[in-house]
Design a protein around this motif. Structure first.
Motif, PDB file in Angstrom:
ATOM      1  N   GLU A  35       0.850  -1.192   0.000  1.00  0.00           N
ATOM      2  CA  GLU A  35       0.000   0.000   0.000  1.00  0.00           C
ATOM      3  C   GLU A  35       0.882   1.237   0.000  1.00  0.00           C
ATOM      4  O   GLU A  35       1.872   1.316   0.732  1.00  0.00           O
ATOM      5  CB  GLU A  35      -0.909   0.010   1.239  1.00  0.00           C
ATOM      6  N   PHE A  36       0.513   2.200  -0.828  1.00  0.00           N
ATOM      7  CA  PHE A  36       1.290   3.430  -0.920  1.00  0.00           C
ATOM      8  C   PHE A  36       1.303   4.176   0.414  1.00  0.00           C
ATOM      9  O   PHE A  36       2.321   4.724   0.817  1.00  0.00           O
ATOM     10  CB  PHE A  36       0.719   4.324  -2.021  1.00  0.00           C
ATOM     11  N   SER A  37       0.189   4.152   1.119  1.00  0.00           N
ATOM     12  CA  SER A  37       0.109   4.868   2.398  1.00  0.00           C
ATOM     13  C   SER A  37       1.035   4.250   3.446  1.00  0.00           C
ATOM     14  O   SER A  37       1.495   4.945   4.357  1.00  0.00           O
ATOM     15  CB  SER A  37      -1.334   4.885   2.914  1.00  0.00           C
ATOM     16  N   ASP A  38       1.337   2.959   3.319  1.00  0.00           N
ATOM     17  CA  ASP A  38       2.228   2.294   4.272  1.00  0.00           C
ATOM     18  C   ASP A  38       3.667   2.783   4.169  1.00  0.00           C
ATOM     19  O   ASP A  38       4.439   2.690   5.125  1.00  0.00           O
ATOM     20  CB  ASP A  38       2.219   0.775   4.060  1.00  0.00           C
ATOM     21  N   CYS A  39       4.047   3.314   3.022  1.00  0.00           N
ATOM     22  CA  CYS A  39       5.428   3.763   2.878  1.00  0.00           C
ATOM     23  C   CYS A  39       5.712   4.972   3.770  1.00  0.00           C
ATOM     24  O   CYS A  39       6.838   5.188   4.197  1.00  0.00           O
ATOM     25  CB  CYS A  39       5.770   4.056   1.427  1.00  0.00           C
ATOM     26  N   TYR A  40       4.676   5.769   4.083  1.00  0.00           N
ATOM     27  CA  TYR A  40       4.879   6.908   4.993  1.00  0.00           C
ATOM     28  C   TYR A  40       5.138   6.432   6.412  1.00  0.00           C
ATOM     29  O   TYR A  40       5.918   7.028   7.145  1.00  0.00           O
ATOM     30  CB  TYR A  40       3.668   7.839   4.981  1.00  0.00           C
ATOM     31  N   LEU A  41       4.463   5.351   6.800  1.00  0.00           N
ATOM     32  CA  LEU A  41       4.632   4.835   8.150  1.00  0.00           C
ATOM     33  C   LEU A  41       5.976   4.129   8.313  1.00  0.00           C
ATOM     34  O   LEU A  41       6.537   4.099   9.401  1.00  0.00           O
ATOM     35  CB  LEU A  41       3.498   3.863   8.492  1.00  0.00           C
ATOM     36  N   ASP A  42       6.465   3.557   7.221  1.00  0.00           N
ATOM     37  CA  ASP A  42       7.741   2.846   7.214  1.00  0.00           C
ATOM     38  C   ASP A  42       7.812   1.803   8.324  1.00  0.00           C
ATOM     39  O   ASP A  42       8.776   1.719   9.080  1.00  0.00           O
ATOM     40  CB  ASP A  42       8.898   3.846   7.321  1.00  0.00           C
ATOM     41  N   SER A  43       6.779   0.993   8.371  1.00  0.00           N
ATOM     42  CA  SER A  43       6.709  -0.030   9.414  1.00  0.00           C
ATOM     43  C   SER A  43       7.591  -1.215   9.064  1.00  0.00           C
ATOM     44  O   SER A  43       7.939  -1.426   7.904  1.00  0.00           O
ATOM     45  CB  SER A  43       5.258  -0.493   9.579  1.00  0.00           C
ATOM     46  N   PRO A  44       7.978  -2.018  10.068  1.00  0.00           N
ATOM     47  CA  PRO A  44       8.764  -3.226   9.789  1.00  0.00           C
ATOM     48  C   PRO A  44       8.018  -4.185   8.866  1.00  0.00           C
ATOM     49  O   PRO A  44       8.633  -4.874   8.051  1.00  0.00           O
ATOM     50  CB  PRO A  44       8.986  -3.850  11.157  1.00  0.00           C
ATOM     51  N   ASP A  45       6.704  -4.220   8.985  1.00  0.00           N
ATOM     52  CA  ASP A  45       5.887  -5.057   8.109  1.00  0.00           C
ATOM     53  C   ASP A  45       6.034  -4.620   6.650  1.00  0.00           C
ATOM     54  O   ASP A  45       6.190  -5.451   5.753  1.00  0.00           O
ATOM     55  CB  ASP A  45       4.414  -4.922   8.513  1.00  0.00           C
ATOM     56  N   PHE A  46       5.986  -3.314   6.435  1.00  0.00           N
ATOM     57  CA  PHE A  46       6.132  -2.778   5.085  1.00  0.00           C
ATOM     58  C   PHE A  46       7.518  -3.099   4.531  1.00  0.00           C
ATOM     59  O   PHE A  46       7.671  -3.505   3.382  1.00  0.00           O
ATOM     60  CB  PHE A  46       5.896  -1.266   5.092  1.00  0.00           C
ATOM     61  N   ARG A  47       8.557  -2.948   5.352  1.00  0.00           N
ATOM     62  CA  ARG A  47       9.913  -3.248   4.906  1.00  0.00           C
ATOM     63  C   ARG A  47      10.062  -4.731   4.539  1.00  0.00           C
ATOM     64  O   ARG A  47      10.741  -5.067   3.580  1.00  0.00           O
ATOM     65  CB  ARG A  47      10.924  -2.873   5.979  1.00  0.00           C
ATOM     66  N   GLN A  48       9.426  -5.612   5.307  1.00  0.00           N
ATOM     67  CA  GLN A  48       9.468  -7.043   5.007  1.00  0.00           C
ATOM     68  C   GLN A  48       8.820  -7.331   3.655  1.00  0.00           C
ATOM     69  O   GLN A  48       9.341  -8.115   2.872  1.00  0.00           O
ATOM     70  CB  GLN A  48       8.757  -7.853   6.090  1.00  0.00           C
ATOM     71  N   ARG A  49       7.676  -6.686   3.407  1.00  0.00           N
ATOM     72  CA  ARG A  49       6.997  -6.899   2.125  1.00  0.00           C
ATOM     73  C   ARG A  49       7.850  -6.386   0.968  1.00  0.00           C
ATOM     74  O   ARG A  49       7.932  -7.022  -0.083  1.00  0.00           O
ATOM     75  CB  ARG A  49       5.628  -6.230   2.129  1.00  0.00           C
TER      76      ARG A  49
END
Length: 130
Positions: A7-21
């Motif tokens: 999700e594009f919005s997840d890149c702002y949060l920069d969560s560990p989950d997003f980095r794993q994906r």
């Protein structure tokens, strides 16, 4: 088996989950690209090797044809044997001409490619702003 959605919005949060994906996507893409590049290199090398072998085989073939020996005992060569020997010689010469033309076409392509590269290098300074 699909990739988890990015999700594009997840890149702002920069969560560990997003980095794993993102790592999962990158790893899959990089592995496929790496495998594809290795396959292309291997296949390209095989083609170049086959072309070299083909060139040498054709060269040997057209050199062998004109010197095909007709052995005879006592009697001179019959008309058919003379025609066959001449045909071998002409066929060898024809193959030699075909191979020469093929090499000339390859040289022409290389010349055109080198010419394009040369002219593009000449054009670069012309496109600079003053």
């Amino acid at each position: 088996m699909g990739h988890p959605p990015l999700e594009f919005s997840d890149c702002y949060l920069d969560s560990p989950d997003f980095r794993q994906r993102v790592k999962y996507y990158e790893r899959g893409k990089l592995e496929r690209t790496h495998k594809f590049i290795k396959d292309v290199i291997k296949d390209g090398s095989a083609v170049i090797s086959a072309m070299r072998n083909y060139f040498f085989a054709v060269q040997k073939f057209f050199q062998t044809l004109p010197s095909f020996p007709f052995d005879f005992l006592g009697d001179p060569l019959a008309d058919d044997e003379i025609y066959i020997a001449e045909s071998f010689k002409e066929f060898g010469e024809l193959l030699h001409e075909v191979e020469n033309e093929r090499m000339m076409m390859e040289r022409k392509k290389k010349f055109e490619k080198d010419g394009e590269r040369f002219y593009s290098l000449l054009d670069r300074p012309l496109h600079l702003s003053s």
